[in-house]
Design an enzyme around this catalytic site. Structure first.
Site, PDB file in Angstrom:
ATOM      1  N   GLU A  40       0.833  -1.210   0.000  1.00 53.80           N
ATOM      2  CA  GLU A  40       0.000   0.000   0.000  1.00 53.80           C
ATOM      3  C   GLU A  40       0.862   1.253   0.000  1.00 53.80           C
ATOM      4  OE1 GLU A  40      -0.493  -2.648   1.926  1.00 53.80           O
ATOM      5  OE2 GLU A  40      -2.306  -3.417   0.986  1.00 53.80           O
ATOM      6  N   ALA A  75     -10.097  -0.874   3.610  1.00 52.04           N
ATOM      7  CA  ALA A  75      -9.619   0.308   4.344  1.00 52.04           C
ATOM      8  C   ALA A  75      -8.658  -0.093   5.454  1.00 52.04           C
ATOM      9  CB  ALA A  75     -10.805   1.087   4.916  1.00 52.04           C
ATOM     10  N   HIS A  89     -11.018  -6.491   8.371  1.00 46.09           N
ATOM     11  CA  HIS A  89     -11.796  -6.278   7.144  1.00 46.09           C
ATOM     12  C   HIS A  89     -13.087  -5.524   7.442  1.00 46.09           C
ATOM     13  CE1 HIS A  89      -9.216  -9.747   6.375  1.00 46.09           C
ATOM     14  NE2 HIS A  89      -9.240  -9.402   5.113  1.00 46.09           N
TER      15      HIS A  89
END
Lengths: 428, 342
Positions: free
Chosen positions: B65, B89, B134
Site C-alpha cells: 500500500e 480500508a 476487514h
C-alpha cells in the site's frame, strides 16, 4: 536472569552495531578495500543484472592514483565539461559555506551542507538530460546549482522571506522547482522513492522519453518506501535510477544501523533482480560514468539501476548537530577516497587544463558571486524579520479552493493580528 | 431535452460505471491496485475495465500500500490522475505516510508547484463478518489531516456522481465505499432478508457522465423532531429505525465529511432543536466528536437536549460479536428515546 537457561542451551545475545571509532579514537580506514581502476570493466548497458552482480560489491573508479582518467568507465569528457563540473562543485561548496554561516548568524533556522558529497549531486545531474525528473533527498542542492537555478531563489527559500517561491512554508533547503526537473523535498525520508517510480511509470506509459532519478542516504534505505519502490520498479521495469549516497552517517548513527556490516547497499539490487553498481562517490568521473550507464539503460527500456555512491559526510548532518560528539574528529581527513573537489582539480591539472592559480581565482570569483546573491536575497528579508508573505497565504494551497472552515480560521488569525498590533497593522 | 438513459445499478456497478466513464473521458486517469486488473477487483468494482481500456490504464500492483499510494503521488506529479484502490480500508495504514505527509501536503509545501489529484478508493465498514482487519471505519484519521477530502457515498447514484467529482478534483480524495451496502441497503436487521438496490430510489443511475459536487450533504428525510447526522451504511439503518418507531427525524447524509456542509447541518439543527450523530466507527475521537463540537458551537442556544452520539464501541471490530458491536436498531432506539425525552 528473568528466565532460567533451558536444556543447557547457550544464551542468545543481541547484536547492537557499534561504529569502529568514537570521539577520542584514532580513525583507521585501512580495512576499506579500494580496488584498482577497472578491477571490473564496464559492461554493456543492457547487461543482464544476473551477470553483473560483482559490480554491486566492487567500486567503479576512473581517476587513478596519478590523477589520470583511465579504464573502461572513463566517460572521456572534454576539458570544458570537466571545468564546468569543477565550477559547479566549487559553487555548491561556496554556497554551502555561506548559508551555513548565515544560519550561525541567526538569519535562518536551519541548514545542511553537502561537503564531501558534491560529486553525487553535480556529476550525476550533468549525466542526465535537463528535462529528466530528479527526486532529491535533502542534501542534493547540487542538482539545482548544476541546472542553473538562481542562487537568490534558493536563498529566499532558506530565509523564508518575501521572495520565497514556497511562501515561507517549508523548512530551509526543502526546495521545489518543477521547471528545473526538481521535485518538492520532503522531510520524511525516502518517500520520494516510490514517487520517482510512479513518475517513471507514468513517463513509460505515455511513451515519453524522460526518465527519473532519485536520491536517498544510507540510513534511509531502511525505510519501507525504499523496498516498495524497488519492488515496483522491478515489476514494471520502470525507467528510474535509484541512488544511495552512502556517506557513512545518519545523524549520529553509522551505516551499520542500515545493514552495512553485512553487505553493500548496491547489493540490495540483487534481491530485486535489477542492476546494481557500487561507485567511488568522491571520483566525479566515476559518478558521472555510472549515472550515464544507468541513464542510457533506463532510456532504452533496460529498466532500473541502483547505484551506491561510497562517500563520506564531511560535516555534521545539519546545523543542529555536532559531529564531534559522536565520531572521531579526523575521519574526513583520513578518508581513503579523498575529497571530490580536490580530486577533480588534481585531474584537471594533471591533464594540463587547469592550474592552482586558476583554481584560487575561481574560488574567489564564486565566493563574490555567492556574496552578491546573498545581499540581493537579504533585501527581501531574513527569517523572523517581518518580510514574509502576507499572513493570509498561510491558509492558501491547503486545497485548490479554500473551504469555509479555513476561511473562518483565516479571519480568526487576522483578528488576532489586529489585537496584537493595533489598527496600523490593518493599514499596512 | 431528453432524460439521460438510466439503468438500475447496485453500488459496485455504479462505481464501475464511474470509473469506466472517467477512463473514457480523461486519458490521464489510471486505475491500479491489488487484483484490480484482469480479475476486476475482489469486490468486482473494476470488472472489465482492463479489457476495455488496456493494461497501461488499469493494472494490478504488488501487495504494497505504501508503494501503491507513493507511486500514485509520483504519477500525479507527472500529470496523471491516478485512482488507486486499497483492497480494504483496514490495509491503508502502510500507505499513511504517503497520504498524510506527501499527497495531502504536496500543493501546500510546494506552493502549487506540484499537486496531487489522486482519488484513493477503498471499501470500508463492517457488517460482513470481516473480523477486525476487514471491517474498520478509519475515516476520522483522514478528516484530521489537512489537505485531504473524505467522501463516503450511501447510494449507487451518489457513489457514481461523487466518485466522478472526486476523480475530477485537483486535490487528493479518500473515497470510502461502505461495503455492507454494495449489494443493497441495510436496515440494521442482519437476520432479515437483504433488500436489493433495485427496490431503492438511489439505484436509478444515469449511464453517462454526471457529478455530485463534493461538500454537499443530502437531506434524505425531512423532519421536525430531531436532526440525525450520519453517512454510509448508517444512513439506511437510521432510516429503517426512524420508520419503525415513527420518529419525525430529519436525516442528513453528509456524503462528504471534509469539506463539511455546515450550512445544511446548522439550518436543520436550528429547526429541530435536537441533534444525534451516528457512525459505525469507534466512538472516541471519531468524526461524531467533530460534528458534536461544530453543532454546539453554532446551535447551542437552539438545543433542547444534549447531542447524542451513536457509534461503534471502542474495541477492535469483533468477529463473532459483530452485531453486539454494530450501532444497530437497539442502540439507535435507545438514543432516540433519550434525546426525545426532555
Amino acid at each position: 536472569m528473568v528466565h532460567g537457561i533451558k536444556d543447557n542451551l547457550a544464551p542468545l545475545h543481541l547484536h547492537v552495531p557499534e561504529p569502529k571509532f568514537r570521539p577520542g579514537d584514532k580513525a583507521d580506514f585501512s580495512d576499506i578495500i579500494v580496488p584498482e581502476v577497472d578491477a571490473i570493466t564496464r559492461p554493456d548497458e543492457h547487461a543482464s543484472p544476473a551477470d553483473i552482480h560483482a559490480l554491486a560489491y566492487g567500486l567503479v573508479r576512473v581517476l587513478g592514483d596519478d590523477n589520470q582518467a583511465v579504464g573502461s568507465w572513463n566517460p572521456g569528457l572534454d576539458a570544458d565539461t570537466l571545468r564546468a563540473m569543477l565550477r559547479k562543485m566549487l559553487l555548491l561548496r561556496a554556497f554551502d559555506d555561506r548559508m551555513f554561516r548565515a544560519q550561525r548568524q541567526g538569519k535562518t533556522s536551519f541548514y545542511m551542507k553537502s561537503f564531501g558529497e558534491e560529486a553525487t549531486s553535480v556529476a550525476t545531474t550533468m549525466a542526465l538530460h535537463s528535462d529528466d525528473m530528479c527526486f532529491p533527498s535533502y542534501r542534493q542542492q547540487g542538482i539545482l546549482i548544476t541546472r542553473d537555478y538562481p542562487l537568490v531563489d534558493m536563498m529566499n527559500q532558506i530565509y523564508s522571506n518575501s521572495g520565497d517561491r514556497l511562501k515561507g512554508r517549508q523548512l530551509p533547503i526543502m526546495y521545489s522547482a518543477k521547471d528545473y526537473g526538481f521535485f518538492s523535498i520532503s522531510g520524511n525520508l525516502t518517500t520520494q522513492y516510490p514517487q520517482a517510480v510512479g513518475w517513471a511509470m507514468a513517463s513509460a506509459s505515455r511513451a515519453d522519453t524522460r526518465i527519473s532519478a532519485v536520491w536517498c542516504g544510507d540510513g534511509s534505505t531502511a525505510e519501507g518506501d525504499f523496498h516498495s519502490a524497488l519492488t515496483f520498479a522491478a515489476v514494471y521495469n520502470a525507467p528510474v535510477i535509484f541512488q544511495v549516497v552512502n556517506n557513512q552517517w545518519a545523524i549520529s548513527s553509522f551505516s551499520g544501523f542500515a545493514g552495512s556490516e553485512r553487505t553493500t547497499f548496491a547489493a540490495r539490487a540483487i534481491g530485486y533482480g535489477i542492476a546494481g553498481l557500487r561507485v567511488d562517490g568522491n571520483d566525479a568521473l566515476a559518478v558521472f560514468a555510472a549515472m550515464q550507464w544507468a541513464a542510457n539503460r533506463a532510456r532504452t527500456n533496460g529498466g532500473p539501476t541502483l547505484i551506491e555512491y561510497f562517500t563520506y559526510r564531511g560535516e555534521g548532518h545539519s546545523t543542529s548537530d555536532d559531529p564531534g560528539a559522536y565520531r572521531a574528529a579526523e575521519e574526513y581527513a583520513l578518508w581513503p577516497l579523498g575529497d571530490p573537489v580536490t580530486r577533480l582539480k588534481d585531474h584537471l591539472i594533471a591533464i594540463g587544463a587547469w592550474s592552482d592559480e586558476q583554481h584560487e581565482a575561481l574560488i574567489l570569483e564564486l565566493s563574490d558571486f555567492v556574496k552578491a546573491s546573498q545581499k540581493e536575497a537579504e533585501q527581501k528579508g531574513i527569517l523572523g524579520h517581518g518580510l514574509h508573505h502576507p499572513m493570509e497565504t498561510m491558509f492558501e494551497d491547503v486545497f485548490e479552493e479554500m473551504p469555509w472552515h479555513l476561511k473562518e480560521q483565516c479571519e480568526q488569525m487576522l483578528e488576532e493580528q489586529r489585537d496584537k498590533f493595533g489598527p496600523e497593522w490593518e493599514a499596512r | 431535452m431528453t432524460e439521460p438513459a438510466t439503468k438500475t445499478m447496485n453500488m459496485i456497478e455504479a462505481i464501475n460505471s464511474a470509473l469506466d466513464v472517467m477512463l473514457a473521458k480523461d486519458p490521464e486517469v489510471v486505475i491500479m491496485g491489488e487484483d484490480v486488473g484482469y480479475f476486476g477487483g475482489v469486490f468486482r468494482a473494476t470488472a472489465g475495465l482492463q479489457k476495455k481500456h488496456g493494461k497501461t490504464r488499469v493494472f494490478d500492483t504488488p501487495i504494497s500500500e505504501c508503494g501503491i499510494i507513493g507511486v500514485g503521488v509520483g504519477m500525479a506529479a507527472y500529470g496523471l490522475r491516478p485512482v488507486p484502490e486499497i483492497q480494504f480500508a483496514d490495509y491503508i495504514y502502510p500507505g499513511l505516510d504517503q497520504l498524510v505527509s506527501e499527497a495531502a501536503r504536496m500543493r501546500y509545501r510546494s506552493a502549487n508547484d506540484f499537486i496531487c489529484p489522486m482519488t484513493v478508493r477503498s471499501p470500508f465498514g463492517g457488517g460482513i463478518f470481516g473480523g477486525q482487519t476487514h471491517s474498520q471505519s478509519p475515516e476520522s484519521l483522514f478528516t484530521h489531516v489537512c489537505g485531504i477530502k473524505t467522501v463516503i457515498p450511501a447510494t449507487p447514484y451518489d457513489a457514481k456522481g461523487l466518485l466522478i467529482a472526486a476523480i475530477e478534483d485537483n486535490d487528493p480524495v479518500v473515497f470510502f465505499e461502505p461495503k455492507r451496502i454494495y449489494n443493497g441497503p441495510f436496515s440494521g436487521y442482519y437476520d432479515r432478508p437483504v433488500e436489493p438496490w433495485s427496490k431503492h430510489d438511489g439505484s436509478a443511475v444515469p449511464e453517462g457522465y454526471y457529478r455530485i459536487d463534493l461538500g454537499k450533504a443530502a437531506v434524505v428525510r425531512e423532519g421536525q423532531a430531531v436532526t440525525v447526522l450520519t453517512y454510509g451504511t448508517m444512513v439506511h439503518v437510521v432510516k429503517a429505525v426512524v420508520a419503525e418507531h415513527g420518529i419525525d427525524a430529519e436525516i442528513i447524509d453528509l456524503r462528504t465529511l471534509l469539506p463539511l456542509d455546515i450550512e445544511t447541518i446548522e439550518a436543520s439543527v436550528k429547526k429541530t432543536g435536537r441533534c444525534m450523530v451516528v457512525h459505525e466507527a469507534t466512538r472516541t475521537s471519531g468524526f461524531g466528536a467533530e460534528l458534536a463540537a461544530q453543532v454546539q458551537e453554532r446551535c447551542f442556544y437552539h438545543l433542547e437536549a444534549p447531542i447524542e452520539r451513536v457509534t461503534g464501541f471502542d474495541t477492535p471490530y469483533p468477529h463473532s460479536l459483530e452485531w453486539a458491536y454494530f450501532p444497530g436498531p437497539v442502540r439507535l432506539a435507545r438514543a432516540f428515546d433519550k434525546i426525545m425525552k426532555d
